[in-house]
Design a protein around this motif. Structure first.
Motif, short mmCIF file in Angstrom:
data_model
loop_
_atom_site.label_atom_id
_atom_site.label_comp_id
_atom_site.label_asym_id
_atom_site.label_seq_id
_atom_site.Cartn_x
_atom_site.Cartn_y
_atom_site.Cartn_z
N SER A 165 39.21 38.77 32.59
CA SER A 165 38.11 37.81 32.63
C SER A 165 36.80 38.55 32.88
O SER A 165 36.79 39.62 33.51
CB SER A 165 38.33 36.77 33.73
OG SER A 165 38.29 37.38 35.00
N LEU A 166 35.71 37.97 32.38
CA LEU A 166 34.41 38.63 32.58
C LEU A 166 34.05 38.77 34.05
O LEU A 166 33.52 39.82 34.44
CB LEU A 166 33.32 37.85 31.83
CG LEU A 166 31.93 38.50 31.86
CD1 LEU A 166 31.98 39.89 31.24
CD2 LEU A 166 30.91 37.64 31.14
N PRO A 167 34.29 37.76 34.92
CA PRO A 167 33.98 37.96 36.35
C PRO A 167 34.70 39.17 36.94
O PRO A 167 34.12 39.93 37.72
CB PRO A 167 34.46 36.66 37.00
CG PRO A 167 34.31 35.64 35.92
CD PRO A 167 34.68 36.36 34.65
N LYS A 168 35.98 39.38 36.56
CA LYS A 168 36.70 40.54 37.08
C LYS A 168 36.06 41.84 36.60
O LYS A 168 35.96 42.82 37.35
CB LYS A 168 38.16 40.49 36.66
CG LYS A 168 39.01 39.51 37.45
CD LYS A 168 40.46 39.63 37.09
CE LYS A 168 41.32 38.70 37.94
NZ LYS A 168 42.77 38.81 37.60
N ILE A 169 35.65 41.85 35.34
CA ILE A 169 35.01 43.05 34.79
C ILE A 169 33.70 43.33 35.53
O ILE A 169 33.40 44.48 35.89
CB ILE A 169 34.75 42.87 33.28
CG1 ILE A 169 36.06 42.75 32.53
CG2 ILE A 169 33.94 44.05 32.74
CD1 ILE A 169 35.90 42.44 31.05
N ILE A 170 32.92 42.28 35.78
CA ILE A 170 31.64 42.43 36.48
C ILE A 170 31.86 42.96 37.89
O ILE A 170 31.21 43.91 38.33
CB ILE A 170 30.89 41.08 36.52
CG1 ILE A 170 30.41 40.70 35.11
CG2 ILE A 170 29.69 41.17 37.48
CD1 ILE A 170 29.74 39.35 35.03
N PHE A 171 32.81 42.35 38.61
CA PHE A 171 33.07 42.79 39.99
C PHE A 171 33.58 44.23 40.03
O PHE A 171 33.19 45.02 40.90
CB PHE A 171 34.09 41.85 40.66
CG PHE A 171 33.56 40.49 40.96
CD1 PHE A 171 32.29 40.32 41.49
CD2 PHE A 171 34.33 39.36 40.73
CE1 PHE A 171 31.79 39.06 41.78
CE2 PHE A 171 33.84 38.09 41.02
CZ PHE A 171 32.58 37.94 41.54
N ALA A 172 34.47 44.58 39.10
CA ALA A 172 35.02 45.94 39.10
C ALA A 172 33.94 46.97 38.83
O ALA A 172 33.86 48.01 39.51
CB ALA A 172 36.13 46.04 38.05
N LYS A 173 33.11 46.72 37.85
CA LYS A 173 32.03 47.65 37.53
C LYS A 173 31.02 47.72 38.68
O LYS A 173 30.49 48.80 39.00
CB LYS A 173 31.34 47.23 36.23
CG LYS A 173 32.16 47.52 34.97
CD LYS A 173 31.42 47.14 33.73
CE LYS A 173 32.18 47.58 32.47
NZ LYS A 173 32.23 49.05 32.31
N ALA A 174 30.73 46.57 39.31
CA ALA A 174 29.79 46.56 40.43
C ALA A 174 30.32 47.38 41.60
O ALA A 174 29.58 48.15 42.23
CB ALA A 174 29.51 45.12 40.87
N ILE A 175 31.61 47.25 41.88
CA ILE A 175 32.20 48.02 42.98
C ILE A 175 32.16 49.51 42.67
O ILE A 175 31.82 50.34 43.54
CB ILE A 175 33.66 47.56 43.23
CG1 ILE A 175 33.67 46.14 43.80
CG2 ILE A 175 34.37 48.52 44.19
CD1 ILE A 175 35.06 45.54 43.91
N ALA A 176 32.50 49.87 41.43
CA ALA A 176 32.51 51.28 41.06
C ALA A 176 31.13 51.90 41.18
O ALA A 176 30.96 53.02 41.69
CB ALA A 176 33.04 51.43 39.63
N LEU A 455 25.42 35.50 44.47
CA LEU A 455 25.73 36.25 43.25
C LEU A 455 27.21 36.17 42.91
O LEU A 455 27.58 36.09 41.73
CB LEU A 455 25.30 37.71 43.43
CG LEU A 455 23.79 37.95 43.44
CD1 LEU A 455 23.49 39.39 43.81
CD2 LEU A 455 23.18 37.62 42.08
N VAL A 456 28.06 36.19 43.92
CA VAL A 456 29.50 36.06 43.67
C VAL A 456 29.81 34.69 43.06
O VAL A 456 30.56 34.58 42.08
CB VAL A 456 30.30 36.26 44.97
CG1 VAL A 456 31.76 35.88 44.77
CG2 VAL A 456 30.21 37.71 45.43
N VAL A 457 29.22 33.65 43.63
CA VAL A 457 29.45 32.29 43.12
C VAL A 457 28.94 32.16 41.69
O VAL A 457 29.62 31.60 40.82
CB VAL A 457 28.77 31.25 44.04
CG1 VAL A 457 28.81 29.86 43.40
CG2 VAL A 457 29.46 31.22 45.40
#
Length: 469
Positions: A165-176, A455-457
């Motif tokens: 899902s796009l949210p997972k991709i966004i969160f993963a890239k943001a964490i990295a 931002l998370v929401v």
């Protein structure tokens, strides 16, 4: 999601420009941290030397008249502290030394700004300057194309087809990407703790922990916002332009606007107006150096009545000492009135700036950074209050010795022994515990957390709705 983080890190490691910038930031961070430590140690040694020198002069005063000692005075030094090597806050402007003497309350002095040293809008080169300006820019330039670049290369659709899902991709890239900032922050703290760790107290450890959490949350907010803009923008150039415009607003525009609005709504009196008002009120009290003053005469007459004598020379005490103390106490009330009024105005200004900081997490970060390092306006005012309390105590001790030490009214040649002056305790600033002042900054802490939650929401709610035709 863990695989996306790993892949993102592999991509970062293959990007020579990112590696070069990261290596440069690491080198600068280590160098500035070590330089700050050296400067902090040097200033602390200077303060220790100055404090010991003033104390040596005081203890070596010899037999002297107590009122002469009042005019001789001393100095109160605010310890520079090794936390100042991270963020010097307002100390570079306000100063950290106060001259303590009778009849007058002096302002803090000997700041870098007053000595015409290089104090720019951004402050001196400190780790806080790098962590607040340089590291965020590194994160922005790393994150602005994280999603839009994948879209332009056609890889984003492949990731989505694989079930991500796009949210997972966004969160993963943001964490990295945010981990780059966290690594630089950890590096700075590691260098810092190597020098100061063994000597740190519990309060200082707590301050470092809160400082680290504040910067970590800010980096997470900044990176998540940048990645979200990258996802919501069709082109990488558009996301970069948007985040850079927002960065300029956060770092330059809103702080200036906040300062201007707070000054306009709650203006502080000018230094000249403040001093004029103080002098006007001060002249309404007893003038300890004016024998013909009506108020002094009235006070002396009250002493004659109290002791049942006709002339001041018949008093069993020295009326001059009590008159001087009455003069001081009136001056103290004048100082409390005007200084308290200024503090009230500054508190109102602070509330206005915090309301505006709801739109600007960068301002909240600056407030928290200065507070946790003990160099915000609150700590500066606390030092001034403690120094003033000490001044009043020693002046009262001197005047009471002058009054009850054995001399008679009009006998200004009488001297107290050197041992009496040596018995006066030395000034020692007791910095407030962070647990006792943290309630002053709950709004700023809540502001950073609110930006993170918002931002998370938004990512969870609107991420799946984006289309990529």
């Amino acid at each position: 999601m863990l695989e996306i983080i790993k892949n993102e890190w592999k991509g970062l490691l293959r990007n020579r420009l990112i590696l070069l910038l990261f290596a440069f930031c690491m080198a600068v961070t280590v160098w500035v941290t070590l330089l700050g430590q050296w400067a902090a140690d040097h200033k602390d040694r200077l303060h220790e030397h100055a404090t010991a020198h003033m104390r040596e002069q005081w203890d070596g005063m010899g037999d002297s008249n107590p009122h002469n000692a009042v005019h001789f005075g001393t100095y109160a030094f605010k310890p520079y502290g090794f936390l100042s090597s991270i963020d010097e806050g307002v100390q570079a402007v306000t100063g950290n030394v106060i001259r303590l003497e009778g009849h007058v309350q002096n302002e803090m002095a000997y700041s870098d700004a007053s000595r015409s040293l290089a104090v720019s809008h951004f402050g001196k080169l400190k780790p806080a300057l790098l962590l607040q300006y340089l590291v965020p820019l590194l994160l922005i330039f790393t994150a602005f194309s994280s999603i839009s670049g994948e879209r332009e290369a056609g890889r984003l659709r492949l990731l989505l087809v694989q079930g991500l899902s796009l949210p997972k991709i966004i969160f993963a890239k943001a964490i990295a990407i945010a981990s780059l900032g966290w690594l630089l922050l950890t590096l700075m703290l590691a260098v810092f703790l190597m020098e100061q760790g063994p000597s740190m107290e519990q309060d200082e450890i707590l301050r470092i922990v809160l400082l680290s959490i504040s910067y970590s949350i800010f980096y997470a907010v900044l990176v998540l916002l940048t990645v979200c803009l990258s996802a919501w923008s069709k082109r990488s150039s558009a996301s970069l332009s948007t985040i850079m415009a927002l960065w300029v607003v956060w770092v330059i525009c809103l702080p200036i606007v906040a300062g201007g609005i707070s000054d306009e709504l709650h203006p502080l009196p000018s230094r000249r107006t403040f001093k004029t008002a103080m002098e006007k009120d001060r002249h309404q009290g007893i003038d300890g150096h004016n024998p013909s003053g009506e108020r002094r005469k009235a006070f002396t007459d009250s002493l004659l009545v109290a002791y049942g004598v006709d002339e001041a020379s018949q008093l069993p005490i020295n009326a001059d000492g009590l008159i001087m103390q009455a003069d001081e106490e009136y001056g103290n009330r004048v100082w409390d009135k005007h200084f308290g009024n200024n503090r009230s105005i500054l508190e109102k200004q602070k509330k206005v700036r915090r309301l505006i900081a709801v739109l600007d997490p960068f301002m909240s970060l600056q407030h928290l950074s200065m507070a946790f390092c003990g160099n915000d306006l609150y700590h500066s005012q606390d030092f001034q209050v403690q120094a003033e309390t000490y001044r009043r105590d020693i002046i009262k001790t001197m005047n009471e010795k002058h009054a009850y030490g054995g001399s008679k009214t009009g006998d200004w040649s009488w001297k107290a022994s050197e041992s009496f002056f040596q018995s006066i305790p030395e000034f020692a600033y007791d910095r407030p515990r962070i647990t006792s002042v943290i309630d002053q900054y709950l709004i700023d802490m809540f502001n950073l957390l609110s930006w993170t939650i918002l931002l998370v929401v938004l990512t969870v709610l609107y991420g799946p709705k984006l289309k990529f035709e």
